[in-house]
Every structure is written in structure tokens, then in C-alpha cells.
Design an enzyme around this catalytic site. Structure first.
Site, mmCIF file in Angstrom:
data_model
loop_
_atom_site.group_PDB
_atom_site.id
_atom_site.type_symbol
_atom_site.label_atom_id
_atom_site.label_comp_id
_atom_site.label_asym_id
_atom_site.label_seq_id
_atom_site.Cartn_x
_atom_site.Cartn_y
_atom_site.Cartn_z
ATOM 1 N N GLU A 174 0.867 -1.428 -0.010
ATOM 2 C CA GLU A 174 0.072 0.033 -0.117
ATOM 3 C C GLU A 174 0.802 1.262 0.044
ATOM 4 O O GLU A 174 0.327 2.326 0.251
ATOM 5 C CB GLU A 174 -0.969 0.015 1.079
ATOM 6 C CG GLU A 174 -1.988 -1.181 1.207
ATOM 7 C CD GLU A 174 -2.918 -1.047 0.501
ATOM 8 O OE1 GLU A 174 -3.796 0.126 0.221
ATOM 9 O OE2 GLU A 174 -3.524 -1.811 -0.510
ATOM 10 N N HIS A 250 -4.653 1.592 7.357
ATOM 11 C CA HIS A 250 -3.293 1.915 7.100
ATOM 12 C C HIS A 250 -2.691 2.625 8.328
ATOM 13 O O HIS A 250 -3.253 3.153 9.216
ATOM 14 C CB HIS A 250 -3.058 2.947 5.939
ATOM 15 C CG HIS A 250 -3.645 2.819 4.389
ATOM 16 N ND1 HIS A 250 -4.282 3.444 3.856
ATOM 17 C CD2 HIS A 250 -3.221 1.424 3.837
ATOM 18 C CE1 HIS A 250 -4.420 2.794 2.562
ATOM 19 N NE2 HIS A 250 -3.793 1.619 2.486
ATOM 20 N N CYS A 370 -2.897 11.248 3.547
ATOM 21 C CA CYS A 370 -3.225 10.608 2.511
ATOM 22 C C CYS A 370 -2.781 11.166 1.059
ATOM 23 O O CYS A 370 -2.758 10.664 0.020
ATOM 24 C CB CYS A 370 -4.903 10.145 2.546
ATOM 25 S SG CYS A 370 -5.146 8.870 3.833
#
EC number: 3.5.3.23
Length: 447
Positions: A174, A250, A370
Site C-alpha cells: 500500500e 493503514h 493520504c
């Protein structure tokens, strides 16, 4: 030689919508089917980029991806003209269709993992696009991400690009959302922290039960090998499976690092004390700050709802380490109070908090952290990169005009099947590649 951390923020794409595609991401699911504003979202993002630029930070822009992804639909058996493909997919397979319309590439923390030249064996900056195998809509991104990154960092003297890891859950990666770096100064050799959710080849190890662990240890180890990192400058830490099951999909939803500071929730990791000791040992005798937030100070629910840890932790030129937080943190009395206490504490290395409205992104489950990919560069490497991707007053004005010209004010999920939206998006992206001097990075430009 000077050294900087450059934040490359993702430019929100023209199909920004709320389809609720991300299982395990609480905000994404909660806002499914709501009407979005692509124009407002893109302008919000640009405003944040310009604000950091005005603070004296090095700020860059990362282009969005082509959506709807007609090429993915054709691979899945939908034939005909572009309009016919859109209609058939939207009618016959609406879930697949919504996935190929996602503007999720705006969250560039998932675009790649980056290791700066001070850490790597060959002294180059290394990039590996994330394969994002856990979510179909995101698994469509890595090839174009790789082309865009190569167009941005296009000098082989300074930059080395790798192909994304194999498209398999055993190597689920990721990107920078599960990676952070601690250092004294950005140009000094640092410690790279790889946070993973599960062991791909050992089912006896702890793993979440409700929501998926998107990053594997084996993927993180592969990235470190590709980037030429050593045992001395890497630490692998497992994310607490219990917090993944509470919506922490995450690591950057529960921890953030900058220079010699690691800001984390006490429930973030497994085996926390031994891992912090390993970090300290590898970091050396230099000052290192571990700022632990106790559950009694901020609950996991408040951390997820406000994205307290999905903040940017930056060091502006004045040296006053600053948290860039979403306004959701300011609106939550408990979190706001915690941040006030933190920044007012005499022994805290974090001195300021700045709040930004990024609600269009937050409603899809992405905060300030993000939206940016951190790239530590020296001044020669910055000069060797594509200058048209670095924020300036001129680029800010040009991109605002571009958004106003091409983006829709509102977009409902049902609007995604409109063939005009595809043409609008392609026209916009074709113009963007000229503004940012990217070349033909999109599939429609190569067709």
C-alpha cells in the site's frame, strides 16, 4: 548542499465520487452514494498545496489518473464504442463500473514507497509504485502511477524506478501509507519504518478478523531489497490487528513520523516496546522523540473519525515542527484539547497545529497525510526533477483555472455513466500533461 522533504500532493481527478468502494475504511462506507463536488475537492486540495508552499515548504503536484478506465472494462469483456462500453458496464455490472470510475489516485500516500538517496546503497532516490492488490479499484493504478512518477523524476543520474510488486495478495503493498522515515536532518541517513498488517506465508501469526490487512511483511521486505536498504536502516513493525478491525486500514491512520519524532497511538503496534527500542538502537545516540497518545487521551474511534494521525507532520523553514490537521480535529473537543496541550507543552518538539478543510477527501476516508507523497531530496535532485510539477504562484493559478474550466460542480454516482464525462476527463488530462510536461502517460494518449 541543502536537503528538503518535498510533499507531492495528489490532484483530485474529474470523477471524484462517493461510491463507498473501500471495505475497512469507515468514512468511505459511511458516505457511499452521496453527491460529490469534483471541482470543490480539487480546489480544496490546491489550496492546501499553496498554503504549504507559502509556509516555505517545497511542494509538488502529482497528476490524477484517467477515469473511467475504459481499458480495464475492455479487458473484462465489454466491447463496442466507448459510449457502448460505459452503458453496458453500468447496466450489467454496476459495481465493477463504479470501481473503474474511482478517483482514488488522489491519495498519493498509496502511489509508491520512496527511499531517499541518503539511505540507499547506490545513492539514488528509489521509487516503487504500490500494487494496491487489496482493492480492485486501486489495483488499476500502479502502471499509470509508475509512468507519472517516471515523468516527474526523469533523470537517471538521481532517480531509480522499479516495477510494482507481483499482483498478488501475498505481496500486497500500500505504499508510503505504511512507511515512514526517521532522521536527524532530511539529508542524513535515516531509519525506514515498514509497518505491515499480516504475514503472508505464516497463518499462525496474528491477523485481523473483521477487516483485511492490506500490507504484508513480505511486501515490505521486498521493497527494502529493491531499494538497496540494509538491516541497519530498516525496522519492520506489525500493526495491531485489533485497530485494523476498528477501521485503521493503514498505518498513517494511527501514526506519523517526521525527522526525529514518531507520533503514535498506544494501540498502534504489536510488540511496541521492543520495536521502539530497536528504532532507538539503530537511530543512535541522537535525540529521538516518541510521542505516545494514550487511549484515555484519545480513543481509537476519535482517532479514526478525526484522522488525528492522518495529519502531516512537517518542519517549516523556521524550524517549528507543525501538524497539518483536518478541521475535523478542530471540531472534536477532545482532539482539539489534546493538540492544544501537545503544542503548548514545553518539552514537545511539535510546536504548532494548522487546520485545513479537506472534507471532500475526508468523506471518502482520506486526510491530509493520504493526499501527499513525501520525497526527501537535495537541491541537486530537485533541480534534476521535472520543474513543472513543483508548486509556484504561476502553477497554482494555472491549475485553478484548469479546474474551473474542466471540472463539474456536482457529481452523483449515476452521472458516472455519462459518455460526456469521459470526454471531459480526457480533454482535461490531455491539457494537464501539457501544463506539467508529463508526455503521454495516459492510456488514451497511447491508443
Amino acid at each position: 548542499m541543502q536537503h528538503f522533504e518535498v510533499n507531492y500532493d495528489g490532484l483530485v481527478g474529474p470523477t471524484h465520487n462517493y461510491a463507498g468502494l473501500s471495505f475497512g475504511n469507515v468514512a468511505s462506507l459511511a458516505n457511499a452514494k452521496a453527491t460529490s463536488s469534483p471541482k470543490h475537492a480539487a480546489l480544496q486540495g490546491l489550496k492546501k498545496m499553496k498554503a504549504l508552499h507559502d509556509m516555505g515548504m517545497k511542494q509538488g503536484v502529482l497528476a490524477p489518473q484517467e477515469r473511467p478506465d475504459i481499458f480495464a472494462l475492455r479487458r473484462l469483456g465489454f466491447h463496442g464504442t466507448d459510449s457502448e462500453v460505459l452503458y453496458r458496464a453500468a447496466t450489467e455490472a454496476p459495481a465493477i463500473f463504479q470501481a473503474v470510475c474511482s478517483a482514488s489516485s488522489m491519495w498519493t500516500a498509496n502511489a509508491a514507497t520512496v527511499s531517499p538517496s541518503a539511505d540507499t546503497a547506490n545513492g539514488k532516490v528509489h521509487f516503487t509504485p504500490a500494487n494496491l492488490t487489496n482493492k480492485f479499484h486501486r489495483s488499476l493504478e500502479p502502471q499509470t502511477s509508475g509512468r507519472i512518477l517516471q515523468a516527474m523524476f526523469n533523470n537517471g543520474r538521481y532517480f531509480e524506478h522499479h516495477t510494482h510488486l507481483p499482483d498478488n495478495e501475498h505481496f500486497g503493498d500500500e505504499g508510503a501509507a505504511n512507511h515512514t522515515r526517521l532522521c536527524r536532518e532530511y539529508g542524513h541517513a535515516g531509519i525506514e519504518l515498514f509497518v505491515f498488517g499480516r504475514y503472508a506465508f505464516d497463518s499462525s501469526k496474528p491477523a485481523p478478523k473483521r477487516f483485511p490487512a492490506r500490507q504484508t511483511l513480505e511486501a515490505s521486505q521486498a521493497i527494502a531489497r529493491l531499494h538497496g536498504l540494509s538491516e541497519d536502516n530498516t525496522v519492520y513493525i506489525q500493526q495491531n490487528p485489533d485497530v485494523i478491525d476498528q477501521g485503521v486500514f493503514h498505518n498513517d491512520v494511527i501514526a506519523v513520523g517526521n525527522q526525529n519524532v514518531l507520533f503514535y497511538h498506544e494501540q498502534a503496534f504489536t510488540d511496541t516496546e521492543s520495536k521502539l527500542a530497536e528504532i532507538q538502537r539503530k537511530f543512535g545516540e541522537h535525540p529521538l522523540h516518541f510521542i505516545k497518545v494514550a487511549t484515555e487521551q484519545v480513543s481509537i474511534q476519535d482517532a479514526v473519525n478525526t484522522y488525528l494521525f492522518n495529519t502531516q507532520l512537517i518542519t517549516p523553514p523556521d524550524g517549528q515542527m507543525t501538524i497539518i490537521a483536518p478541521t475535523e480535529c478542530q471540531e472534536n473537543d477532545n482532539v482539539r484539547s489534546y493538540l492544544e496541550q501537545l503544542t503548548q507543552s514545553a518539552d514537545s518538539p511539535i510546536k504548532r497545529v494548522e487546520y485545513f478543510d479537506v472534507k471532500q477527501s475526508m468523506r471518502n476516508g482520506g486526510g491530509p497525510a493520504c493526499l501527499r507523497l513525501r520525497v526527501a531530496l537535495n537541491d541537486e535532485e530537485i533541480a534534476g526533477a521535472n520543474q513543472n510539477c513543483l508548486m509556484s504562484d504561476g502553477l497554482f493559478n494555472r491549475l485553478n483555472q484548469w479546474v474551473e474550466k474542466h471540472y463539474r460542480d456536482e457529481l452523483a454516482v449515476d452521472d458516472l455513466r455519462d459518455p460526456a464525462l469521459l470526454e471531459e476527463s480526457r480533454t482535461a488530462l490531455d491539457e494537464l500533461t501539457q501544463i506539467m510536461k508529463l508526455g503521454s502517460v495516459y492510456p488514451f494518449q497511447q491508443d
